[in-house]
Write an enzyme that holds these catalytic residues in place. Structure first.
Site, PDB file in Angstrom:
ATOM      1  N   SER A 108       0.901  -1.103  -0.005  1.00 17.66           N
ATOM      2  CA  SER A 108       0.033   0.019   0.095  1.00 17.66           C
ATOM      3  C   SER A 108       0.924   1.144   0.130  1.00 17.66           C
ATOM      4  CB  SER A 108      -0.889   0.008   1.150  1.00 17.66           C
ATOM      5  OG  SER A 108      -1.781   1.227   1.346  1.00 17.66           O
ATOM      6  N   TYR A 136      -3.341   5.412  -4.715  1.00 17.42           N
ATOM      7  CA  TYR A 136      -4.465   6.214  -4.878  1.00 17.42           C
ATOM      8  C   TYR A 136      -4.232   7.445  -5.669  1.00 17.42           C
ATOM      9  CZ  TYR A 136      -6.636   3.346  -1.114  1.00 17.42           C
ATOM     10  OH  TYR A 136      -7.361   2.239  -0.438  1.00 17.42           O
ATOM     11  N   THR A 162      -6.036   2.098  -7.249  1.00 22.57           N
ATOM     12  CA  THR A 162      -7.355   1.720  -6.625  1.00 22.57           C
ATOM     13  C   THR A 162      -8.468   2.732  -7.076  1.00 22.57           C
ATOM     14  OG1 THR A 162      -6.300   0.797  -4.743  1.00 22.57           O
ATOM     15  CG2 THR A 162      -8.502   1.442  -4.413  1.00 22.57           C
ATOM     16  N   LYS A 234      -7.689  -1.540  -9.966  1.00 31.49           N
ATOM     17  CA  LYS A 234      -8.273  -2.392  -8.836  1.00 31.49           C
ATOM     18  C   LYS A 234      -9.538  -1.666  -8.556  1.00 31.49           C
ATOM     19  CE  LYS A 234      -7.476  -3.959  -4.190  1.00 31.49           C
ATOM     20  NZ  LYS A 234      -8.416  -3.463  -3.294  1.00 31.49           N
ATOM     21  N   HIS A 258     -13.437  -3.818  -2.461  1.00 38.81           N
ATOM     22  CA  HIS A 258     -12.658  -3.128  -1.374  1.00 38.81           C
ATOM     23  C   HIS A 258     -12.750  -3.798  -0.315  1.00 38.81           C
ATOM     24  CE1 HIS A 258     -10.197   0.650  -1.136  1.00 38.81           C
ATOM     25  NE2 HIS A 258     -10.293   0.401   0.076  1.00 38.81           N
TER      26      HIS A 258
END
Length: 361
Positions: A108, A136, A162, A234, A258
C-alpha cells in the site's frame, strides 16, 4: 509460535486477542451493515465444484504466467494500509513471508515502511513473487505520476491504482470504536506537498467537494500512457468498466469491492467475476479478491475467469497474530489447500480450469 492455525479462519481469533479494540474494528470491519463484507465469503461457498476423475496428473503444477513473469502459484497478498498498527515487523514481515512462499505482494502507498526498504529486503531472492505498489489518485496527474515514479525507483514491478474509493465508506464499526488511522503510520510513501485547491462550487458539493480531486477515465488513460510501470486497475465490478479499462490499455483488471469497506451491498466479487470475464474476453489478465479463505475458493475463482487471487484481511490477521511466521504459515495453508483442491478436481494446472468445474446453487 503459539497456537497453531490449521486454516486461515483460525488467525482471526488469534489476532483479536492481541489487538486493541479500536484497531481490531479497523481491521475486521466493513462499511455500513457489513452486508457486502459477509456476502463476499458466502458467495464463494454457494458455488460447488464438479471434479473430474481418472485424469493423468503426473506433470500437474500450480505455476502461472502473468504480466511477463512466472509465478509459483496464483495466490498473492492484497494491499492493506499501515501494517505497523498490527505488528512491530509491519510490512517487512509481510514482504519476507510472501517471498518465502513465492507469493505476489502488493504494498500500500499508505504503508508504514518505504517501498525501497521493502524491495531491498527481497529483490535478490530468486524464489520470490512479484512486488507491486498500490496507489490512490493524488488529486492530479502530476502528483499521481510522482507517486508512480517513486514506486518505479523502488523497483516495484507494477502499480495497482485503486479506483473504487474516491471517498471513504461509512464504516460504522470504526466510528463506534473511535478509530483514527495515525498519520505517522501511513505516510512512508506519501507524495510531498498538498492536493490542488478545491474549485469554487455553484451548489453545495457532494462529500465536501472531495470528488473534485477524484480521477476520471480520461485522467486514468493519461496515467496509463505515461506510467513507467504497468498499471492495474483495482475495484472493477461493472463489466462495462472492465471493458473500458481494457480498451484504455491497463495491464490487468482487478475485480474487487474493497473487501466490503466502501459501498455496502455492492455486488460480491464471486458474482461479478464471470460477467467481467465475459466482457473483456479470455486473454486480458483478471485478478480478484474478497472473501477468499479456502483453497477451494481459489479453484472456483480461477474457474470463473481469474488469473490470480489475493487475500487482504487474512494475511494481516496472521501478521497480527504471529508476525512474518504467521503470514508465511497462512500462505502455506492456502497453497496446500489449493494444491489438494486442484488435484481432487482433476486439473493439471491453473490455466486448465474453466466454468465446467463450477456450478451455482
Amino acid at each position: 509460535m503459539g497456537a497453531t492455525a490449521i486454516q486461515l479462519g483460525d488467525f482471526e481469533a488469534l489476532a483479536r486477542e492481541g489487538l486493541p479494540p479500536e484497531v481490531w474494528a479497523y481491521l475486521a470491519g466493513g462499511a455500513g451493515d457489513e452486508t457486502t463484507m459477509h456476502a463476499n465469503g458466502e458467495a464463494w461457498q454457494r458455488l460447488h465444484l464438479v471434479p473430474r476423475v481418472l485424469r493423468n496428473l503426473t506433470t500437474a503444477h500450480t505455476q502461472i504466467e502473468l504480466l511477463g513473469r512466472r509465478w509459483a502459484h496464483p495466490i498473492g497478498i492484497a494491499p492493506v494500509a499501515a501494517h505497523a498498527l498490527f505488528h512491530p515487523e509491519a510490512e517487512c514481515g509481510t514482504v519476507l513471508a510472501a517471498a518465502a512462499q513465492g507469493a505476489a505482494c502488493v504494498l500500500s502507498s499508505q504503508g508504514s515502511t518505504p517501498w525501497a526498504e521493502l524491495s531491498a529486503l527481497v529483490r535478490d531472492d530468486p524464489g520470490r513473487g512479484p512486488l507491486w505498489a498500490q496507489a490512490y489518485w493524488q488529486g492530479s496527474l502530476a502528483r499521481t505520476l510522482a507517486l508512480v515514479e517513486h514506486a518505479a525507483q523502488a523497483r516495484m514491478e507494477a502499480v495497482v491504482l485503486t479506483v473504487d474509493a474516491p471517498v471513504h465508506g461509512a464504516r460504522d464499526r470504526e466510528r463506534r470504536a473511535g478509530f483514527v488511522l495515525p498519520a505517522a503510520l501511513s505516510k512512508a510513501n506519501a507524495v510531498p506537498g498538498s492536493h490542488p485547491p478545491l474549485p469554487a462550487f455553484e451548489h453545495p458539493p457532494l462529500c465536501g467537494g472531495l470528488l473534485a480531486h477524484a480521477p476520471t477515465w480520461g485522467a486514468v488513460g493519461e496515467l496509463i500512457r505515461e506510467s513507467p510501470l504497468p498499471v492495474v486497475l483495482k475495484g472493477l465490478l461493472h463489466p462495462e468498466d472492465a471493458r473500458r479499462a481494457h480498451d484504455l490499455g491497463a495491464a490487468a483488471g482487478w475485480v474487487s469491492n474493497h473487501g466490503g469497506r466502501t459501498l455496502d451491498t455492492a455486488w460480491p466479487t464471486a458474482h461479478a467475476l464471470p460477467a467481467v470475464r465475459a466482457a473483456v474476453g479470455p486473454d486480458w489478465p483478471l485478478l480478484v479478491d474478497g472473501g477468499i479463505r479456502r483453497g477451494t475458493d481459489v479453484v472456483k475463482a480461477l474457474a470463473l475467469g481469474a488469473n490470480a487471487v489475493f487475500i487482504g484481511r487474512p494475511a494481516v490477521m496472521a501478521l497480527a497474530a504471529q508476525g512474518a511466521r504467521g503470514v508465511a504459515h497462512a500462505l502455506r495453508l492456502l497453497r496446500d489447500e489449493f494444491e489438494i483442491a486442484l488435484a481432487l478436481c482433476g486439473a493439471s494446472h491453473p490455466g486448465e480450469l474453466h466454468t465446467d468445474w463450477v456450478r451455482q446453487t
